[in-house]
Design a protein around this motif. Structure first.
Motif, PDB file in Angstrom:
ATOM      1  N   TRP A 144       0.757  -1.063   0.064  1.00 37.14           N
ATOM      2  CA  TRP A 144       0.079  -0.132   0.085  1.00 37.14           C
ATOM      3  C   TRP A 144       0.899   1.183   0.011  1.00 37.14           C
ATOM      4  O   TRP A 144       0.386   2.516  -0.116  1.00 37.14           O
ATOM      5  CB  TRP A 144      -0.827  -0.047   1.123  1.00 37.14           C
ATOM      6  CG  TRP A 144      -2.193  -0.491   1.128  1.00 37.14           C
ATOM      7  CD1 TRP A 144      -3.411  -0.167   0.729  1.00 37.14           C
ATOM      8  CD2 TRP A 144      -2.417  -2.020   1.155  1.00 37.14           C
ATOM      9  NE1 TRP A 144      -4.595  -1.042   0.439  1.00 37.14           N
ATOM     10  CE2 TRP A 144      -3.822  -2.286   0.805  1.00 37.14           C
ATOM     11  CE3 TRP A 144      -1.870  -3.328   1.469  1.00 37.14           C
ATOM     12  CZ2 TRP A 144      -4.655  -3.468   0.845  1.00 37.14           C
ATOM     13  CZ3 TRP A 144      -2.279  -4.307   1.421  1.00 37.14           C
ATOM     14  CH2 TRP A 144      -3.610  -4.662   0.866  1.00 37.14           C
ATOM     15  N   LYS A 145       2.154   1.151   0.224  1.00 35.81           N
ATOM     16  CA  LYS A 145       3.117   2.366   0.290  1.00 35.81           C
ATOM     17  C   LYS A 145       2.893   3.337  -1.066  1.00 35.81           C
ATOM     18  O   LYS A 145       2.856   2.723  -1.994  1.00 35.81           O
ATOM     19  CB  LYS A 145       4.650   2.175   0.285  1.00 35.81           C
ATOM     20  CG  LYS A 145       4.964   1.450   1.762  1.00 35.81           C
ATOM     21  CD  LYS A 145       6.385   1.089   1.853  1.00 35.81           C
ATOM     22  CE  LYS A 145       6.801   0.770   3.190  1.00 35.81           C
ATOM     23  NZ  LYS A 145       8.340   0.480   3.261  1.00 35.81           N
ATOM     24  N   PRO A 146       2.620   4.517  -0.985  1.00 40.58           N
ATOM     25  CA  PRO A 146       2.620   5.499  -2.051  1.00 40.58           C
ATOM     26  C   PRO A 146       3.611   5.510  -2.950  1.00 40.58           C
ATOM     27  O   PRO A 146       3.527   5.517  -4.161  1.00 40.58           O
ATOM     28  CB  PRO A 146       2.404   6.849  -1.228  1.00 40.58           C
ATOM     29  CG  PRO A 146       2.622   6.700   0.095  1.00 40.58           C
ATOM     30  CD  PRO A 146       2.645   5.292   0.625  1.00 40.58           C
ATOM     31  N   PHE A 148       4.908   2.971  -4.221  1.00 39.85           N
ATOM     32  CA  PHE A 148       4.720   1.803  -5.352  1.00 39.85           C
ATOM     33  C   PHE A 148       3.497   2.044  -6.236  1.00 39.85           C
ATOM     34  O   PHE A 148       2.778   1.241  -6.705  1.00 39.85           O
ATOM     35  CB  PHE A 148       4.740   0.422  -4.604  1.00 39.85           C
ATOM     36  CG  PHE A 148       5.509   0.161  -3.791  1.00 39.85           C
ATOM     37  CD1 PHE A 148       7.121   0.157  -4.497  1.00 39.85           C
ATOM     38  CD2 PHE A 148       5.821  -0.071  -2.552  1.00 39.85           C
ATOM     39  CE1 PHE A 148       8.028  -0.062  -3.678  1.00 39.85           C
ATOM     40  CE2 PHE A 148       6.572  -0.818  -1.917  1.00 39.85           C
ATOM     41  CZ  PHE A 148       7.997  -0.448  -2.380  1.00 39.85           C
ATOM     42  N   LYS A 149       3.145   3.638  -6.405  1.00 44.51           N
ATOM     43  CA  LYS A 149       2.136   3.659  -7.449  1.00 44.51           C
ATOM     44  C   LYS A 149       2.528   3.249  -8.574  1.00 44.51           C
ATOM     45  O   LYS A 149       3.325   3.226  -9.330  1.00 44.51           O
ATOM     46  CB  LYS A 149       2.227   5.244  -7.500  1.00 44.51           C
ATOM     47  CG  LYS A 149       0.857   5.827  -8.121  1.00 44.51           C
ATOM     48  CD  LYS A 149       0.703   7.427  -8.025  1.00 44.51           C
ATOM     49  CE  LYS A 149      -0.602   7.793  -8.015  1.00 44.51           C
ATOM     50  NZ  LYS A 149      -0.932   7.729  -9.950  1.00 44.51           N
ATOM     51  N   LYS A 150       1.320   2.320  -9.259  1.00 40.49           N
ATOM     52  CA  LYS A 150       1.442   1.697 -10.408  1.00 40.49           C
ATOM     53  C   LYS A 150       2.665   0.734 -10.685  1.00 40.49           C
ATOM     54  O   LYS A 150       3.084   0.489 -11.626  1.00 40.49           O
ATOM     55  CB  LYS A 150       1.438   2.908 -11.782  1.00 40.49           C
ATOM     56  CG  LYS A 150       0.226   3.595 -12.048  1.00 40.49           C
ATOM     57  CD  LYS A 150       0.377   4.085 -13.560  1.00 40.49           C
ATOM     58  CE  LYS A 150      -0.428   5.413 -13.518  1.00 40.49           C
ATOM     59  NZ  LYS A 150      -0.060   6.281 -14.781  1.00 40.49           N
ATOM     60  N   SER A 151       3.060   0.016  -9.700  1.00 38.90           N
ATOM     61  CA  SER A 151       4.175  -0.872  -9.660  1.00 38.90           C
ATOM     62  C   SER A 151       3.925  -2.060  -9.009  1.00 38.90           C
ATOM     63  O   SER A 151       4.876  -2.695  -9.111  1.00 38.90           O
ATOM     64  CB  SER A 151       5.378  -0.203  -9.218  1.00 38.90           C
ATOM     65  OG  SER A 151       5.172   0.801  -8.373  1.00 38.90           O
ATOM     66  N   VAL A 152       2.530  -2.191  -8.755  1.00 39.51           N
ATOM     67  CA  VAL A 152       2.280  -3.468  -7.933  1.00 39.51           C
ATOM     68  C   VAL A 152       1.614  -4.849  -9.041  1.00 39.51           C
ATOM     69  O   VAL A 152       0.623  -4.165  -9.661  1.00 39.51           O
ATOM     70  CB  VAL A 152       1.283  -3.450  -7.035  1.00 39.51           C
ATOM     71  CG1 VAL A 152       0.953  -4.840  -6.100  1.00 39.51           C
ATOM     72  CG2 VAL A 152       2.082  -2.673  -5.880  1.00 39.51           C
ATOM     73  N   LEU A 191      -5.824   0.225  -2.554  1.00 38.93           N
ATOM     74  CA  LEU A 191      -4.776  -0.391  -3.096  1.00 38.93           C
ATOM     75  C   LEU A 191      -4.741  -0.201  -4.771  1.00 38.93           C
ATOM     76  O   LEU A 191      -3.542  -0.244  -5.403  1.00 38.93           O
ATOM     77  CB  LEU A 191      -4.513  -1.783  -3.112  1.00 38.93           C
ATOM     78  CG  LEU A 191      -3.224  -2.517  -3.364  1.00 38.93           C
ATOM     79  CD1 LEU A 191      -1.964  -2.002  -2.877  1.00 38.93           C
ATOM     80  CD2 LEU A 191      -3.386  -4.085  -3.069  1.00 38.93           C
ATOM     81  N   ASN A 194      -2.261   1.633  -6.853  1.00 42.37           N
ATOM     82  CA  ASN A 194      -0.945   1.049  -6.887  1.00 42.37           C
ATOM     83  C   ASN A 194      -0.806  -0.080  -7.848  1.00 42.37           C
ATOM     84  O   ASN A 194       0.338  -0.645  -8.510  1.00 42.37           O
ATOM     85  CB  ASN A 194      -0.386   0.456  -5.548  1.00 42.37           C
ATOM     86  CG  ASN A 194       0.152   1.509  -4.675  1.00 42.37           C
ATOM     87  OD1 ASN A 194       0.033   2.547  -5.011  1.00 42.37           O
ATOM     88  ND2 ASN A 194       0.646   1.276  -3.547  1.00 42.37           N
ATOM     89  N   ARG A 196      -0.547  -2.144 -11.107  1.00 39.30           N
ATOM     90  CA  ARG A 196      -0.345  -1.856 -12.274  1.00 39.30           C
ATOM     91  C   ARG A 196      -1.051  -3.121 -13.487  1.00 39.30           C
ATOM     92  O   ARG A 196      -1.670  -2.745 -14.312  1.00 39.30           O
ATOM     93  CB  ARG A 196       1.256  -2.023 -12.907  1.00 39.30           C
ATOM     94  CG  ARG A 196       1.537  -1.844 -14.139  1.00 39.30           C
ATOM     95  CD  ARG A 196       1.784  -0.544 -14.355  1.00 39.30           C
ATOM     96  NE  ARG A 196       1.899  -0.080 -15.884  1.00 39.30           N
ATOM     97  CZ  ARG A 196       3.000  -0.281 -16.652  1.00 39.30           C
ATOM     98  NH1 ARG A 196       4.243  -0.595 -16.069  1.00 39.30           N
ATOM     99  NH2 ARG A 196       2.906   0.006 -17.876  1.00 39.30           N
TER     100      ARG A 196
END
Lengths: 336, 279
Positions: A144-146, A148-152, A191, A194, A196
């Motif tokens: 959930w860390k910011p 990691f936006k669009k990288s999960v 979530l 985050n 992708r």
């Protein structure tokens, strides 16, 4: 006329016995099938699927027939047993049962292993790229860390996705409490920025092409990815991973039950189970096979997690009617 | 002989189109079952559920996706068809082959190939970076852009082919007459070319719009399965959620929408073609 029949008879394959096997894609090596055919004279007709749902739906349409040996995972075994879709295993035809690891027998979905035996087993936890992450990843909460936006990457599997959310909130992955499920849905919604991609066919490829930095993945896939790119690290979150077992079962109306037992017994041979586990990258439930495996696999904690970690894992079970609520939220999640 | 052939094709339609559709229609009024695909009975609940805002959103988004795809295909396909028709005979057949060649491979495989081109370290980014056009790789894969690129690429030939046949039939003497009478090229295009090729435009748009509504693997593969379109929604109802009555109701609704589209096409065509016949 007689000539044609005679010709057809002569041309018919050497095999007069067949076994129809329906397995996950890329889940059984060619050489295992060839070896069995050579030894037993039974022709193996293999077809493949890529989700439990498809297997279940097909078996339902075929009224629990059509195939002789299929490989459902954990809670689907439970579902099939409760709906009388399976044939009880004839243990006297399966002497190789003695090689199986007792830790993987008598699981809640089939307590006495009347209908199912483990084929391969694994878990779902976090894979991340050490090179692209600033701090250590140790918990589901890290997804959930910011940063990691669009990288999960998230497995495209409703129960697995909800398990991550439920566990990070401190609930059971098998919760049937509407309040908890709703909370988990809200949490998953948070979530979404985050995430992708949702994918469960080949997470490995997406990690290797660096489209994502971290995500929920199956351990076998993670192991194979880390062989290509060592900066990919598989971690067990503090909340506990989900444990799953892919079992072998015989559908109730299977036509070649004798051949199915013969093949199943062959699959439980230590040397055969070793070849399967080595090539597919998932853990063998066969004690004797494990002993034959190379140290690099046998001692690899992402394939064979230590007991302390295993105790912390949860098995997904059949949640009955509550599944409708999950589905409803899953749809809503994907509509936004 | 003729009778046999006609009977055969009717039989074929009956067995493989009409009966399944009828079954779908009947199932759409059944109840949902827990361990069966459906429970026989009568209910309108599946149709009422369609009006739930979240399913409305799914429909709306799918229609927008299909519409935008159609517009892009038209914008790209029209000039292409126009120039193709104005070339000599050999160049034309050469161009036609280029349009048709992609059909020789499965569109699923072509979608995976598109993925290889669009990804972060894929062909497109490598080339753009090499020529210094961009400094950071573009993030295209698993976004809406990727979905549109994939949809337009896959469906473009369905737009080009009917447009081409419409433009080819266009009598060039009309254009000359228009310019002799003092019309500017733009006026000629708007008032002569466009109306005369309208049947082609409508046919092409329908041939793109209708499949675009139902295609689900392109948004799934190139868009990262993040947002449901009506096609994947129906698939999920039949396979994953195993709610066949609801899946059937959505399918019936979609069929009605498509039927309305085709009816509209026939209606417009009727109004357009008499003029064509008169001339």
């Amino acid at each position: 006329m007689i000539h044609t029949i005679l010709l057809l008879f002569l041309l018919s394959p050497v095999f007069s016995r067949v076994v129809y096997v329906y397995n996950w894609s890329e889940y059984i090596p060619r050489e295992v099938i060839e070896e069995f055919e050579k030894e037993s004279g039974i022709k193996v007709k293999l077809s493949t699927y890529d989700s439990n749902e498809i297997l279940y739906t097909k078996l339902k349409i075929l009224n629990s027939g059509g195939y002789d040996l299929v490989f459902p995972s954990t809670y689907f075994v439970e579902k099939m047993i409760s709906q009388n879709m399976l044939h009880p295993l004839e243990k006297e035809k399966l002497p190789n049962i003695s090689h199986l690891d007792s830790r993987l027998l008598g699981k809640p979905y089939d307590k006495e292993n009347r209908f199912s035996l483990p084929y391969l087993w694994g878990n779902s936890a976090i894979l991340y790229n050490r090179g692209s992450v600033s701090s250590e990843v140790s918990s589901f909460k890290d997804l959930w860390k910011p940063e990691f936006k669009k990288s999960v990457l998230m497995l495209d599997d409703m129960r697995e996705a909800f398990a991550v959310s439920l566990k990070s909130l401190g609930y059971s992955a098998n919760s049937t409490e509407p309040k908890q499920i709703q909370e988990a849905y809200q949490h998953l919604k948070a979530l979404m920025p985050n995430i992708r991609i949702f994918n469960s066919e080949s997470p490995r490829q997406i990690f290797l092409t660096k489209e994502v930095v971290l995500g929920l993945t199956y351990n076998g896939d993670a192991y194979k990815a880390s062989l290509v790119d060592p900066s990919l690290v598989y971690v067990y979150p503090t909340e506990g991973a989900t444990l799953w077992v892919d079992s072998v079962v015989i559908p109730r109306r299977a036509k070649n039950k004798l051949e199915a037992h013969e093949f199943l017994n062959f699959l439980m041979r230590p040397e055969v189970s070793k070849i399967i586990s080595d090539s597919v990258g998932y853990a063998s439930p066969n004690r004797s096979a494990q002993m034959l495996q190379d140290d690099s696999i046998r001692l690899n904690t992402s394939i064979y997690p230590p007991d302390s970690i295993m105790q912390n894992m949860e098995i997904l079970s059949d949640i009955g009617q509550a599944v409708f609520l999950y589905e409803r939220y899953w749809e809503e999640l994907k509509v936004q | 002989m003729r009778k046999i052939l006609v009977g055969l094709s009717w039989g074929w339609l009956l067995v493989f189109a009409l009966i399944p559709l009828l079954m779908l229609f009947v199932v759409s009024f059944f109840h949902r079952g827990v361990s069966e695909f459906f429970v026989v009975g009568f209910t309108l609940e599946n149709y009422i559920r369609l009006f739930d805002p979240i399913y409305f959103t799914v429909f709306f988004k799918s229609v927008v996706l299909a519409l935008v795809t159609t517009v892009f295909c038209l914008l790209l396909g029209y000039p292409f068809a126009y120039f193709m028709a104005s070339y000599g005979k050999s160049a034309r057949s050469y161009l036609m082959i280029l349009v048709i060649i992609p059909f020789w491979t499965s569109s699923l495989i072509r979608t995976y190939a598109t993925m290889l081109i669009l990804r972060t370290n894929g062909l497109l980014n490598t080339i753009l970076l090499k020529f210094g056009i961009i400094s950071e790789p573009l993030e295209i894969l698993y976004t809406e852009w990727a979905v549109y690129i994939g949809m337009v690429y896959t469906l473009l030939p369905f737009m080009i082919l009917p447009l081409y046949s419409a433009v080819e039939k266009l009598d060039r003497q009309y254009l000359q007459a228009a310019s002799d009478l003092g019309a500017s090229p733009w006026q000629t295009f708007i008032r002569v070319t466009l109306p005369l090729t309208l049947p082609g435009i409508i046919a092409g748009s329908l041939l793109v719009f209708l499949p675009a509504l139902g295609l689900f693997y392109i948004p799934d593969i190139l868009g990262g399965a993040k947002s449901l379109v009506v096609g994947s929604f129906i698939k999920n109802q039949f396979l994953a959620a195993r709610n066949w009555p609801f899946g059937a109701a959505i399918s019936v609704f979609l069929c009605l929408m498509m039927g309305a589209g085709i009816w509209l096409y026939l209606w417009v065509k009727k109004r357009v073609s008499p003029e064509e016949a008169r001339s």
